[in-house]
Write a protein that holds these residues in place. Structure first.
Motif, PDB file in Angstrom:
ATOM      1  N   TYR A   7       0.836  -1.203   0.000  1.00 39.34           N
ATOM      2  CA  TYR A   7       0.000   0.000   0.000  1.00 39.34           C
ATOM      3  C   TYR A   7       0.868   1.249   0.000  1.00 39.34           C
ATOM      4  N   TYR A   8       1.798   1.319   0.963  1.00 35.99           N
ATOM      5  CA  TYR A   8       2.640   2.511   1.080  1.00 35.99           C
ATOM      6  C   TYR A   8       3.553   2.688  -0.130  1.00 35.99           C
TER       7      TYR A   8
ATOM      8  N   ARG B 243       1.225   3.975  -3.072  1.00 39.61           N
ATOM      9  CA  ARG B 243       0.740   5.345  -2.865  1.00 39.61           C
ATOM     10  C   ARG B 243       1.864   6.368  -2.951  1.00 39.61           C
TER      11      ARG B 243
ATOM     12  N   TYR C 259       2.913   9.365  -5.678  1.00 34.78           N
ATOM     13  CA  TYR C 259       3.019  10.721  -5.138  1.00 34.78           C
ATOM     14  C   TYR C 259       4.347  11.356  -5.546  1.00 34.78           C
TER      15      TYR C 259
ATOM     16  N   GLY D 276      -3.818   1.872  -2.356  1.00 33.68           N
ATOM     17  CA  GLY D 276      -2.724   2.834  -2.338  1.00 33.68           C
ATOM     18  C   GLY D 276      -2.824   3.823  -3.487  1.00 33.68           C
ATOM     19  N   TYR D 277      -3.138   3.310  -4.669  1.00 29.52           N
ATOM     20  CA  TYR D 277      -3.272   4.203  -5.829  1.00 29.52           C
ATOM     21  C   TYR D 277      -4.474   5.126  -5.668  1.00 29.52           C
TER      22      TYR D 277
ATOM     23  N   ASP E 101      -5.870   6.150  -2.872  1.00 30.34           N
ATOM     24  CA  ASP E 101      -5.584   7.150  -1.839  1.00 30.34           C
ATOM     25  C   ASP E 101      -4.644   8.228  -2.368  1.00 30.34           C
ATOM     26  N   PHE E 102      -3.712   7.846  -3.240  1.00 32.51           N
ATOM     27  CA  PHE E 102      -2.866   8.847  -3.900  1.00 32.51           C
ATOM     28  C   PHE E 102      -3.733   9.813  -4.704  1.00 32.51           C
TER      29      PHE E 102
END
Length: 288
Positions: free
Chosen positions: A222-223, A226, A230, A274-275, A277-278
């Motif tokens: 996830y991190y 994301r 970013y 993750g994508y 949330d980005f």
């Protein structure tokens, strides 16, 4: 030359952490052991008690996971307040090969006039075992955090690590920012850091090649996803070639996960989150 160090702890294991710290402790004046462990247990308390017995170590508990970037900034702030010029940034499970730290110190001594932001060792992992270097050192765009000597003057100029990233790509973003400000990131190839990267394993495909899936857990995926997008968005104009290569790397990693790793669907779910949330500008620690 005054050097402070910071090691970020998260459920450290006694055998590994003591051995790792002993590989560089003699070269620095103080080590800030910043602990992001949320809940302590008997095993954790035993490790911490052992660390507290070492004179050079200043133990700083956060009592919750504030992320890598926050811990690094805490260490940098403390080092600056205490008059240090360089900060060694370490993972808890990385260690220097004997004699390797001297090589970085030697480089600083011989290149003191250059605008250097970070001096990094060569990170030795299972997927990167070649030590046949053409050059003793080289200038790079990015380097992993562990084992780096960070110029605190540069840190004060370009600003702190991005705490919104929490973990993953904190080092990539910071190195790109240093380059943007005209600071160099140098890898000293003769300085060897033995580094653990994820749960990497070797898979040999006959008549083709050897692959090294990292087997990061879903949360790390996830991190990574994301923060990768970013950083690409943040630096697409300054470093377009890097961003293009990293986007290709994303799809290669995705294929490797789907073909070779376990928990494929769970990891894919976290990659998609993750994508998304980005795209929605949700940063910081994941909201599960």
């Amino acid at each position: 030359m005054k050097i402070a160090g910071v090691v970020v702890l998260y459920h450290p294991e006694k055998e590994n952490i003591i051995e790792s710290i002993n590989s560089y402790l003699d070269y620095i004046d103080v080590l800030y052991a910043i602990d992001n462990t949320e809940k302590s247990n008997e095993k954790h308390r035993e490790v911490i008690n052992n660390l507290k017995e070492i004179d050079k170590i200043e133990y700083i508990p956060n009592n919750k996971n504030l992320g890598i970037a926050k811990a690094l900034n805490m260490g940098a702030k403390r080092a600056i307040e205490q008059g240090y010029k360089w900060l060694l940034t370490m993972d808890q499970d990385s260690k220097f090969k004997e004699g390797s730290f001297d090589k970085m110190l030697e480089f600083i001594k011989n290149n003191s006039e250059n605008k250097i932001g970070i001096i990094s060792p060569f990170h030795l992992t299972i997927s990167n075992l070649s030590l046949n270097f053409k050059n003793e050192y080289e200038e790079v765009l990015t380097a992993m955090t562990s084992g780096n000597l960070l110029n605190l003057k540069a840190y004060q100029e370009v600003g702190p690590f991005l705490e919104d990233l929490f973990i993953d790509y904190v080092d990539v973003e910071y190195c790109l920012r240093l380059n943007k400000y005209g600071y160099k990131v140098i890898v000293v190839n003769s300085s060897i850091l033995i580094h653990k990267l994820g749960n990497i394993r070797e898979i040999r495909i006959p008549l083709w090649k050897t692959l090294y899936p990292t087997n990061h857990n879903p949360l790390r995926r996830y991190y990574i996803t994301r923060n990768r997008f970013y950083v690409m968005e943040l630096y697409k104009n300054e470093f377009p070639d890097f961003c293009k290569r990293d986007k290709i790397a994303f799809f290669k990693e995705l294929a490797t996960i789907l073909l070779l790793e376990n928990s494929k669907l769970t990891k894919l779910k976290y990659i998609i989150k993750g994508y998304m949330d980005f795209r929605q500008k949700k940063m910081g620690k994941i909201d599960e």
